[in-house]
Design an enzyme around this catalytic site. Structure first.
Site, PDB file in Angstrom:
ATOM      1  CE  LYS A  44      -7.452  -3.370  -4.128  1.00  0.00           C
ATOM      2  NZ  LYS A  44      -8.556  -2.422  -3.101  1.00  0.00           N
ATOM      3  CB  SER A  70      -1.087  -0.187   1.229  1.00  0.00           C
ATOM      4  OG  SER A  70      -1.361   1.146   1.278  1.00  0.00           O
ATOM      5  CE1 TYR A 103      -6.183   4.687  -2.401  1.00  0.00           C
ATOM      6  CE2 TYR A 103      -4.598   4.119  -0.802  1.00  0.00           C
ATOM      7  CZ  TYR A 103      -5.490   4.316  -1.525  1.00  0.00           C
ATOM      8  OH  TYR A 103      -6.440   2.657  -0.614  1.00  0.00           O
ATOM      9  CG  HIS A 124     -11.581   0.246  -0.903  1.00  0.00           C
ATOM     10  ND1 HIS A 124     -10.429   0.522  -1.641  1.00  0.00           N
ATOM     11  CD2 HIS A 124     -10.743   1.103   0.940  1.00  0.00           C
ATOM     12  CE1 HIS A 124      -9.300   2.002  -0.904  1.00  0.00           C
ATOM     13  NE2 HIS A 124      -9.128   0.843   0.042  1.00  0.00           N
ATOM     14  CB  SER A 143     -12.251  -4.342  -5.493  1.00  0.00           C
ATOM     15  OG  SER A 143     -12.213  -3.331  -4.105  1.00  0.00           O
ATOM     16  CB  THR A 190      -6.864   2.575  -5.131  1.00  0.00           C
ATOM     17  OG1 THR A 190      -5.668   1.288  -4.945  1.00  0.00           O
ATOM     18  CG2 THR A 190      -7.777   2.912  -4.278  1.00  0.00           C
TER      19      THR A 190
END
Length: 328
Positions: A197, A72, A94, A221, A219, A120
Site C-alpha cells: 500500500k 491497522s 509498517y 495515505h 495510495s 504500507t
C-alpha cells in the site's frame, strides 16, 4: 488531501445506453475473495478514539457487508479481537526497527486467520501534519496501539503545542531503511498473500510485481504524507498499465461514495479501499453507523452502474472516461 477528491470529481464517465441492467450485480473478487461489492475497509489507527468499540465495531460492520476489513498495526483493538468478528481480516504492517516484533505480528496474523498482509510503504517517517502540531496532538491515555504490546503505549515525555505524540511514537518504531530486498524477505517469511500500500509511480508497481506482491494499492495515505504528491485517481491508470494484469490494483484516498467506486473501476482498478466515510459512520453510530455507510456506498454503486449501462463489474471496467477534456 483536497486534490484527491477533486481528481475524482474531474473524471467524467461516458455511460452506455440500451443495455439490460435489470439483473445487474457488483459481485467480484477482491484480495482473492468473493465480495458483493468491490471494496474493502482501509486500515485506520486508534478507532476507539472515535467510539468505545473501535475496530471491533467497524469490523463487525464489514462482516455484515461481506467485505474485507484491514486492521491497522496501530489499531486500538488487537488483530485477534478483530478477526473474532468474522470479518475477512487483513493485517496492515509498517516496517519496524524491531524485527522480532515484526515477525511476531506476522505470526499472529497467520494464527488469527487473516487472509492477507498489507505492508504500507509510503511512511519512512510520518508526514509533517500541521494540524497535529498546532494542536499538540496527544492520544487519550486509554487509546493505545493494542497490537504492539508494551511498545504500543506511546511516549510520556511528548506533549504540548508544536509536537505530535503520534509522530514521535512512530518515529521511534518505524524503520526508514525499507528496501525492495526487505519486501522480498517479507514475501519469503509468510504464506499469506502480500499487499503493498502506497504505490504511485508505475515503476514501483512493476518492482512490486517482480518481488512477488499479490496486490498493490495506489495510495498517497489520504494526502497526509508528501504534500503535493499526485492524486490517486491521476496515478491509477499508469499503475494499472504497468502491472498488466499480473496482480490486483486497489486504490484509496479520495473515495467518498459509490460513483467514485465506479470511476475507479473505469480507470482499471480491481476495487477500492474506503477510509474516512467509515470512520464518520463509526463516530456517529458505532457498528450500525459504519454498516450504514457501507450500505450507502453499495446502493450508490448499484444505481451508478445502472445509469452508466453496466450490468457487472467487468463492463464497468470497460467504461470510457474523460479527464480535463481528454478521453481515455
Amino acid at each position: 488531501m483536497r486534490e484527491n477528491g477533486r481528481a475524482f470529481d474531474r473524471i467524467r464517465l461516458l455511460p452506455r445506453v440500451a443495455v439490460d441492467v435489470a439483473g445487474r450485480t457488483a459481485r467480484t473478487r477482491l484480495l482473492g475473495l468473493p465480495v458483493p461489492v468491490p471494496l474493502a475497509v482501509a486500515p485506520m489507527a486508534y478507532q476507539t478514539w472515535l467510539h468505545p468499540d473501535g475496530e471491533v465495531a467497524a469490523a463487525s460492520a464489514a462482516a455484515v457487508a461481506g467485505v474485507p476489513f484491514v486492521v491497522s498495526m496501530m489499531a486500538s483493538r488487537t488483530v485477534e479481537e478483530v478477526a473474532a468478528t468474522g470479518a475477512a481480516t487483513v493485517m496492515q504492517l509498517y516496517w519496524l526497527r524491531d524485527r522480532g516484533l515484526f515477525r511476531e505480528l506476522v505470526g499472529r496474523a497467520e494464527a488469527a486467520g487473516c487472509v492477507a498482509l498489507m505492508l504500507t510503504v509510503d511512511v519512512p517517517l510520518l508526514g509533517r501534519r500541521l494540524r497535529d502540531l498546532r494542536g499538540g496532538l496527544v492520544r487519550p491515555a486509554n487509546v493505545v496501539a493494542a497490537n504492539l504490546g508494551r511498545a504500543g503505549g506511546g511516549l510520556d515525555a511528548v506533549g504540548g503545542a508544536g509536537t505530535s505524540e503520534v509522530a514521535a511514537h512512530t518515529g521511534v518504531l518505524f524503520d526508514p531503511s525499507l528496501s525492495w530486498a526487505d519486501v522480498a524477505w517479507i514475501r519469503s517469511v509468510t504464506r499469506l498473500p502480500l499487499v503493498l500500500k502506497g504505490i504511485l509511480d508505475p515503476d514501483d508497481a512493476a518492482l512490486a510485481v517482480a518481488a512477488g506482491v499479490d496486490t498493490v494499492v495506489v495510495s498517497n495515505h489520504g494526502g497526509r504524507q508528501l504534500d503535493g504528491a499526485v492524486a490517486t485517481a491521476v496515478a491509477l491508470p499508469a499503475v494499472v498499465d504497468a502491472v498488466d494484469g499480473r496482480c490486483e490494483v486497489l486504490v484509496d484516498s479520495g473515495v467518498r461514495g459509490g460513483v467514485d467506486v465506479l470511476k475507479a473501476l473505469a480507470l482499471g482498478a480491481t476495487g477500492v479501499l474506503v477510509g474516512r466515510p467509515l470512520l464518520w459512520g463509526l463516530a456517529a453510530g458505532g457498528a450500525a453507523g459504519a454498516a450504514r455507510v457501507l450500505d450507502l456506498i453499495g446502493e450508490e454503486l448499484h444505481e451508478a452502474m445502472a445509469l452508466a449501462g453496466c450490468p457487472d463489474v467487468d463492463s464497468a471496467r470497460r467504461l470510457r472516461t474523460s479527464v480535463a477534456g481528454g478521453d481515455r
